[in-house]
Design an enzyme around this catalytic site. Structure first.
Site, PDB file in Angstrom:
ATOM      1  N   ARG A  26       0.803  -1.225   0.000  1.00  0.00           N
ATOM      2  CA  ARG A  26       0.000   0.000   0.000  1.00  0.00           C
ATOM      3  C   ARG A  26       0.833   1.270   0.000  1.00  0.00           C
ATOM      4  O   ARG A  26       0.551   2.197  -0.754  1.00  0.00           O
ATOM      5  CB  ARG A  26      -0.931   0.041   1.228  1.00  0.00           C
ATOM      6  CG  ARG A  26      -2.184  -0.744   1.056  1.00  0.00           C
ATOM      7  CD  ARG A  26      -2.578  -1.365   2.367  1.00  0.00           C
ATOM      8  NE  ARG A  26      -1.630  -2.414   2.702  1.00  0.00           N
ATOM      9  CZ  ARG A  26      -1.760  -3.679   2.313  1.00  0.00           C
ATOM     10  NH1 ARG A  26      -2.807  -4.039   1.649  1.00  0.00           N
ATOM     11  NH2 ARG A  26      -0.839  -4.577   2.603  1.00  0.00           N
ATOM     12  N   THR A  27       1.827   1.337   0.871  1.00  0.00           N
ATOM     13  CA  THR A  27       2.558   2.602   0.991  1.00  0.00           C
ATOM     14  C   THR A  27       3.256   2.927  -0.330  1.00  0.00           C
ATOM     15  O   THR A  27       3.132   4.031  -0.863  1.00  0.00           O
ATOM     16  CB  THR A  27       3.561   2.534   2.155  1.00  0.00           C
ATOM     17  OG1 THR A  27       2.846   2.176   3.329  1.00  0.00           O
ATOM     18  CG2 THR A  27       4.257   3.861   2.367  1.00  0.00           C
ATOM     19  N   LYS A  31      26.254  -4.538  -3.393  1.00  0.00           N
ATOM     20  CA  LYS A  31      27.723  -4.521  -3.547  1.00  0.00           C
ATOM     21  C   LYS A  31      28.394  -3.900  -2.329  1.00  0.00           C
ATOM     22  O   LYS A  31      29.600  -3.740  -2.286  1.00  0.00           O
ATOM     23  CB  LYS A  31      28.109  -3.709  -4.783  1.00  0.00           C
ATOM     24  CG  LYS A  31      27.527  -4.210  -6.083  1.00  0.00           C
ATOM     25  CD  LYS A  31      28.006  -3.299  -7.220  1.00  0.00           C
ATOM     26  CE  LYS A  31      27.298  -3.608  -8.527  1.00  0.00           C
ATOM     27  NZ  LYS A  31      27.604  -2.587  -9.546  1.00  0.00           N
ATOM     28  N   ARG A  53      11.627   3.853   2.742  1.00  0.00           N
ATOM     29  CA  ARG A  53      11.254   2.911   3.810  1.00  0.00           C
ATOM     30  C   ARG A  53      12.477   2.062   4.101  1.00  0.00           C
ATOM     31  O   ARG A  53      13.129   1.556   3.188  1.00  0.00           O
ATOM     32  CB  ARG A  53      10.094   2.019   3.383  1.00  0.00           C
ATOM     33  CG  ARG A  53       9.907   0.842   4.336  1.00  0.00           C
ATOM     34  CD  ARG A  53       8.667   0.064   4.108  1.00  0.00           C
ATOM     35  NE  ARG A  53       7.495   0.813   4.525  1.00  0.00           N
ATOM     36  CZ  ARG A  53       6.259   0.298   4.585  1.00  0.00           C
ATOM     37  NH1 ARG A  53       6.062  -0.959   4.248  1.00  0.00           N
ATOM     38  NH2 ARG A  53       5.247   1.028   4.982  1.00  0.00           N
ATOM     39  N   HIS A  63       5.830   6.297  11.168  1.00  0.00           N
ATOM     40  CA  HIS A  63       5.212   6.122   9.849  1.00  0.00           C
ATOM     41  C   HIS A  63       4.242   7.303   9.679  1.00  0.00           C
ATOM     42  O   HIS A  63       3.018   7.145   9.734  1.00  0.00           O
ATOM     43  CB  HIS A  63       4.484   4.772   9.829  1.00  0.00           C
ATOM     44  CG  HIS A  63       4.153   4.259   8.462  1.00  0.00           C
ATOM     45  ND1 HIS A  63       4.191   5.053   7.330  1.00  0.00           N
ATOM     46  CD2 HIS A  63       3.768   3.025   8.042  1.00  0.00           C
ATOM     47  CE1 HIS A  63       3.838   4.314   6.287  1.00  0.00           C
ATOM     48  NE2 HIS A  63       3.582   3.086   6.688  1.00  0.00           N
TER      49      HIS A  63
HETATM   50  C1  NCD Z   1       2.242  -1.018   8.092  1.00  0.00           C
HETATM   51  C2  NCD Z   1       3.739  -0.771   8.123  1.00  0.00           C
HETATM   52  O1  NCD Z   1       4.451  -1.046   7.145  1.00  0.00           O
HETATM   53  O2  NCD Z   1       4.168  -0.300   9.157  1.00  0.00           O
HETATM   54  N1  NCD Z   1       1.720  -1.166   6.794  1.00  0.00           N
HETATM   55  C3  NCD Z   1       1.507  -0.085   6.001  1.00  0.00           C
HETATM   56  O3  NCD Z   1       2.353   0.763   5.805  1.00  0.00           O
HETATM   57  N2  NCD Z   1       0.285   0.048   5.468  1.00  0.00           N
HETATM   58  C4  NCD Z   1       1.794  -2.055   9.033  1.00  0.00           C
HETATM   59  C5  NCD Z   1       2.387  -3.432   8.978  1.00  0.00           C
HETATM   60  O4  NCD Z   1       3.285  -3.738   8.203  1.00  0.00           O
HETATM   61  O5  NCD Z   1       1.931  -4.253   9.760  1.00  0.00           O
END
Ligand code: NCD
Length: 309
Positions: A57-58, A86, A107, A135
């Site tokens: 999703r993100t 590398k 991320r 987040h």
């Molecule tokens: C979450 C995350 O990555 O922190 N998911 C997300 O970004 N929608 C929650 C999770 O991974 O459980």
């Protein structure tokens, strides 16, 4: 509200007024996020999408947001295909993305990685999740969802359920809900309680969260049940994970104990926390919530890149 060139590392970077401003701007983005209206607002802009950890999703909603605004996206979803393999340092990878794009979304499994990236980049950096840390964009879309569904965040009674120790979404959300003075209950297995530092931050803002392991009781007069996944990848010990996984499962039977208007949210992915039978009930909001990531991220990208709709 001036966010041009601003790094978005933590939800703590925002005041309540700023969050309200982003939420109302994101509401304007909804028809564009759905493709019902068209715009070329970010034409010529490039976003780097650097995902050192899995994401559905993100990453996709950031990319969709940029595409809906006619910007372009470069990046990777698996560092295994990059020079990290590398032995290149994070700093050098960031320097490259900085010279190839106007905004960097990152991320990373390590807490603090996004802040570090921001030190090496002139372009604004958006934290799309750093380990068990923060987040912020998920938090904004969670607040957007509560605001849209419940009209008001201030008076919301919300239960945060599941892995409160390692879940970064609930760390950000507990802080933000406290900014609004919401009524918060934490429900988790005893070994996955909300960290003391996060509770202390809530208290500093005048909010005293209730802690319990009794889910049925907690949802009796709640407005929102926010469930989370047990964060398997952050457990030092697989046996400990096996002991707690499946501790809480949201079923239709459980929801009979809750008010009819209670909404169930989840940042997703869900594993066993929500029985799929709940999906078709009026309680379920997690798929709408996931869609809300697009207008929120469109609003943020537009503000950071200094192009207002
Ligand atoms: C979450 C995350 O990555 O922190 N998911 C997300 O970004 N929608 C929650 C999770 O991974 O459980």
């Amino acid at each position: 509200m001036n966010f041009k060139d601003k790094d978005i590392i933590s939800i703590k970077d925002f005041s309540k007024q700023e969050i309200n401003g982003i939420i109302s701007y994101a509401k304007k983005m909804v028809p564009y996020a759905k493709g019902e209206k068209k715009t070329e607002l970010l034409k010529g802009k490039v976003m780097s999408s650097l995902f050192f950890e899995p994401s559905t999703r993100t990453r996709l909603s950031f990319e969709s947001a940029m595409n809906r605004l006619r910007g372009r996206v470069i990046g990777f979803s698996d560092p295994g295909g990059t020079s990290q393999k590398k032995g290149e340092s994070l700093a050098d990878t960031i320097r490259m993305a900085d010279s190839y794009s106007d905004v960097i979304v990152i991320r990373h499994p390590q807490e603090g990685a996004a802040r570090l990236a921001a030190e090496f980049a002139d372009a604004p950096v958006i934290n799309a999740g750093d380990g068990a840390g923060h987040h912020p964009t998920q938090c904004l879309l969670d607040l957007f969802t509560i605001h849209t569904e419940k009209k008001n965040i201030e008076k919301t009674k919300i239960v945060l359920l599941g892995d409160l120790k390692y879940g970064r979404t609930v760390h950000s959300l507990a802080y933000a809900l406290s900014l609004y003075g919401a009524e918060i209950t934490f429900v988790s297995p005893p070994s996955l309680k909300m960290p003391k530092e996060v509770i202390a931050e809530c208290q500093e803002m005048g909010v005293e969260p209730t802690q319990t392991s009794q889910l049925e009781k907690a949802i009796k007069d709640a407005d929102v049940l926010y469930a989370t996944r047990i964060q398997r990848e952050r457990f030092p010990d697989a046996e400990e994970y096996n002991r707690v996984v499946g501790s809480y499962i949201i079923t239709n039977e459980l929801l009979e104990q809750a008010p009819n208007e209670l909404i169930v949210m989840h940042p997703l992915p869900r594993i066993t926390e929500i029985d799929p039978e709940v999906d078709t009930t009026p309680h379920a909001r997690y798929f709408t919530q996931a869609f809300n990531g697009v207008p929120i991220r469109m609003a943020l990208l537009s503000l950071i890149l200094g192009e207002r709709l």
